[in-house]
Each structure stands twice: as structure tokens, then as C-alpha cells.
Design an enzyme around this catalytic site. Structure first.
Site, PDB file in Angstrom:
ATOM      1  N   SER A   1       0.893  -1.062  -0.081  1.00 29.87           N
ATOM      2  CA  SER A   1      -0.185   0.132   0.035  1.00 29.87           C
ATOM      3  C   SER A   1       0.925   1.285  -0.158  1.00 29.87           C
ATOM      4  O   SER A   1       0.374   2.066  -0.456  1.00 29.87           O
ATOM      5  CB  SER A   1      -0.981  -0.060   1.235  1.00 29.87           C
ATOM      6  OG  SER A   1      -1.799  -1.117   1.208  1.00 29.87           O
TER       7      SER A   1
ATOM      8  N   HIS B   1      -0.050   3.611   4.696  1.00 26.34           N
ATOM      9  CA  HIS B   1      -0.627   4.101   3.617  1.00 26.34           C
ATOM     10  C   HIS B   1      -0.565   5.717   3.641  1.00 26.34           C
ATOM     11  O   HIS B   1      -0.389   6.363   2.596  1.00 26.34           O
ATOM     12  CB  HIS B   1      -2.182   3.753   3.688  1.00 26.34           C
ATOM     13  CG  HIS B   1      -2.638   2.467   3.770  1.00 26.34           C
ATOM     14  ND1 HIS B   1      -2.223   1.490   4.976  1.00 26.34           N
ATOM     15  CD2 HIS B   1      -3.450   1.758   3.058  1.00 26.34           C
ATOM     16  CE1 HIS B   1      -2.659   0.329   4.638  1.00 26.34           C
ATOM     17  NE2 HIS B   1      -3.568   0.650   3.459  1.00 26.34           N
TER      18      HIS B   1
END
Length: 361
Positions: free
Chosen positions: A235, A300
Site C-alpha cells: 500500500s 498508507h
């Protein structure tokens, strides 16, 4: 011919002689290259054209002086837009589609359309995706059948674990491990749909730099802000690419001619928000494999920060030397300072703060 138009061997040709050459032999040139040459002639205020700029154009290379001449030109593109051309093959339509998806200026789109040869192909994003898929399913699960989750994802030498943070490769190799099919699936989809077109335009070197910078920033962000949690999944790199691409679209909104760009942005943001929300919920949900908590979601955010800083500069300056961009050096310096801070944090902060870390897998 060179001696005829440049008898003093200065390396320059007068604008008048240059325009007469274009009028005489313009029909022999690619129309898009002819268009750029005319823009170069119109934008030049010194009354002369550098011969090397002409050579660079014909050999699909652009020098810095040539780029500056084009950027300073006020001449409008005279021929029809690339999007209006008909009779293109399937591969040509694909290349044109990629150009309109990623580049905001018509002159850059035409340049890319003329010069792209698919050699080399977008090997970096495809390789990363294939390796992640097969390592997850073949090595970790010991079978090629997808499952929602599996405890063995914690017991490998690739994921980042706070107890094993001294093993430096884990800050990068964690991208090949995923906590489940939904985690793997969303990352693979975004990686291919966004990463492959970007690599086709900007090349493997630039895209791999943004991707790897997002990956490293993601694991280091976890080690600083979520010290007790492991990290798996790509991610960080995926969010760096997607956020850079979306930010580039927003910053060049009027120039981006991709179809349904608002819908595309909405879909990308929904997918990212869904995957991020899932990661946040999972992080604070009771672990299925205590005492180790679920993977952190901070990777993220680290990827997003890289995307909207370093990534935007990389994507904005298509085929331009990044070392000439002041803002590039500012963001690169900030990134390096963060990496150095995180390294020292990992060396000293854990012993000083003494957080309760989960046992090694």
C-alpha cells in the site's frame, strides 16, 4: 547542408533559414515533429536556432534549452488534436489513451505518441505485481488458492515486524506479503491500472523511485508512529503512485483531457478510502493471532505524503531533468531528513520509550 546554412560553424541557424527549410521539406517530416519545430522557431527571440536542438528533436531527445524554448512559446498548436485523429490501430489508440490519461499538455502528448516504442515495456510494475501475487499464494500459503487470511503471513522473513526491525531488508520486502485476498486484490488492481500507464509514460526509473520511496516511507512511518505493529502489503508504494497521479490531475485540471476524469478520480478515491478504512478498522480490531496485533495502517499515510510531494514533481516534469528543479531538491531533502530521523528513532527511541512489543513470530 550544414555548411550552407551555418558557414561560420557556430552551431546555430538563423530563424529565417530554418523556416525556409521547414517550408521546403516539411512534407517529409512527421506532422507532430513539424509542429514542435514551428513552435520552436516562433518562440525564439534571438533570431537563431540551435542546430543541436534540431538534431535532438529528430532523434527523440529534448535538451533543456529546447524545452525552455517550447515552454516560453506562445504559438498555438495549428493542427488538429491527437484525440481527433482517425484510422489508428489498436496499439496506437492504447498509446493515445495513455497519453491523455497522464499528460496535461497537447505538445507533450504528441511527443509521447510519436516517440513511444514499448521498448522497454512497463516491466517494473508488472514484475512487482507478479512477484507479490506468487509469493503470497505460493510461498506463504503453500498453495495457489486464495484465502481471506492466514496466520502464516506473520511467519516469514519478508514482512516488517517491530521486534525484527534491525533486519533492514524488511523495510522494503514487506510489500510482497499481504494479510488476505481483499488486501492483495485492491493493491494489485490499483498497481496495474495506475502504475502501468504511468510507467509507460515516465519510464521505470522515475516510477520505481516514487514507488520505492513510498514503500520505505511507509514502513518507517509505522516504526515511528505505530511502534508495536507489523506491516504487510504494498500500500505504501501504491498510494504514492495513485496520490501523485490524482494530485497531478487536480493541479492540471484544465489541461487533462482524459474521459470521465471526475468519475475516475471518484472511483480511485473510493477504492483507496475503502482499503484504508479496512486497514484502520483491522488495526484496532482484536487480533485473530494474539499477542501480535493486526498490521498498521500508517504505511498508507507515508505513501500518500511521498506521492503529493516527490511524486507530483516527478510526474509534472515529463522528460525534464529533475536536478534542474528547485522544488524537487526541497522535497528530496525533506524526504532524506525524515529517513535519517526515522533511522535514529529506530536505533534509540525504542530503548528509551520501552514500548511493549509483541513477541517475534
Amino acid at each position: 547542408l550544414l555548411f550552407q546554412f551555418d558557414p561560420d560553424n557556430t552551431g546555430y541557424i538563423s530563424t529565417e533559414k530554418f523556416c525556409s527549410l521547414l517550408q521546403r521539406h516539411g512534407s517529409e517530416l512527421d506532422p507532430h515533429k513539424l509542429e514542435v519545430l514551428l513552435a520552436l522557431a516562433d518562440s525564439n527571440s534571438e533570431g537563431r536556432i540551435c542546430y543541436q536542438d534540431f538534431v535532438n528533436l529528430m532523434s527523440n531527445k529534448r535538451s533543456n534549452s529546447f524545452r525552455q524554448a517550447i515552454l516560453q512559446g506562445n504559438r498555438r498548436l495549428c493542427s488538429k488534436a491527437l484525440l481527433e485523429e482517425t484510422g489508428l490501430s489498436l496499439s496506437q489508440r492504447l498509446i493515445r489513451h495513455v497519453a491523455y490519461e497522464t499528460l496535461p499538455r497537447e505538445i507533450d502528448r504528441k511527443w509521447y505518441y510519436d516517440s513511444y516504442t514499448c521498448c522497454p515495456p512497463p516491466w517494473f510494475m508488472i514484475t512487482i505485481t507478479i512477484v507479490a501475487f506468487f509469493l503470497y499464494n505460493g510461498v506463504v500459503l503453500d498453495r495457489f488458492v486464495l484465502q481471506v487470511s492466514h496466520p502464516l503471513y506473520l511467519k516469514n522473513a519478508l514482512l516488517y515486524h517491530p521486534q525484527l526491525r534491525a533486519q533492514a531488508w524488511r523495510y522494503l520486502t514487506y510489500i510482497f506479503m499481504h494479510a488476505g485476498i481483499e488486501h492483495l486484490g485492491l493493491n494489485v488492481v490499483l498497481q496495474l491500472l495506475v502504475g502501468v500507464p504511468l510507467e509507460m509514460v515516465h519510464g521505470a526509473a522515475r516510477i520505481s523511485f516514487v514507488y520505492v520511496a513510498g514503500v520505505v516511507a511507509g514502513s518507517l512511518a509505522v516504526s515511528v508512529a505505530d511502534m508495536r505493529a507489523p506491516v504487510v502489503g504494498s500500500s505504501g508504494g501504491v498510494y504514492a503512485l495513485v496520490s501523485a497521479h490524482l494530485a497531478n490531475i487536480v493541479m492540471n485540471w484544465s489541461g487533462m483531457k482524459c474521459q470521465f476524469k471526475l468519475l475516475r478520480m471518484a472511483v480511485a478515491l473510493i477504492c483507496m478510502s475503502f482499503e484504508f478504512g479496512r486497514a484502520v478498522w483491522l488495526r484496532f480490531h482484536p487480533s485473530a493471532y494474539p499477542p501480535c496485533p493486526h498490521p498498521s495502517f500508517m504505511a498508507h499515510l507515508g505513501g500518500v505524503m511521498v506521492g503529493i510531494t516527490l511524486g507530483v514533481i516527478v510526474l509534472r516534469n515529463y522528460e525534464q531533468r529533475l536536478q534542474d528543479q528547485t522544488l524537487w531538491w526541497i522535497f528530496l531533502s525533506i524526504y532524506v531528513i525524515f529517513v535519517l530521523f526515522a533511522i535514529f528513532w529506530n536505533i534509540f527511541a525504542y530503548s528509551l520509550l520501552d514500548p511493549k512489543l509483541p513477541p517475534p513470530p
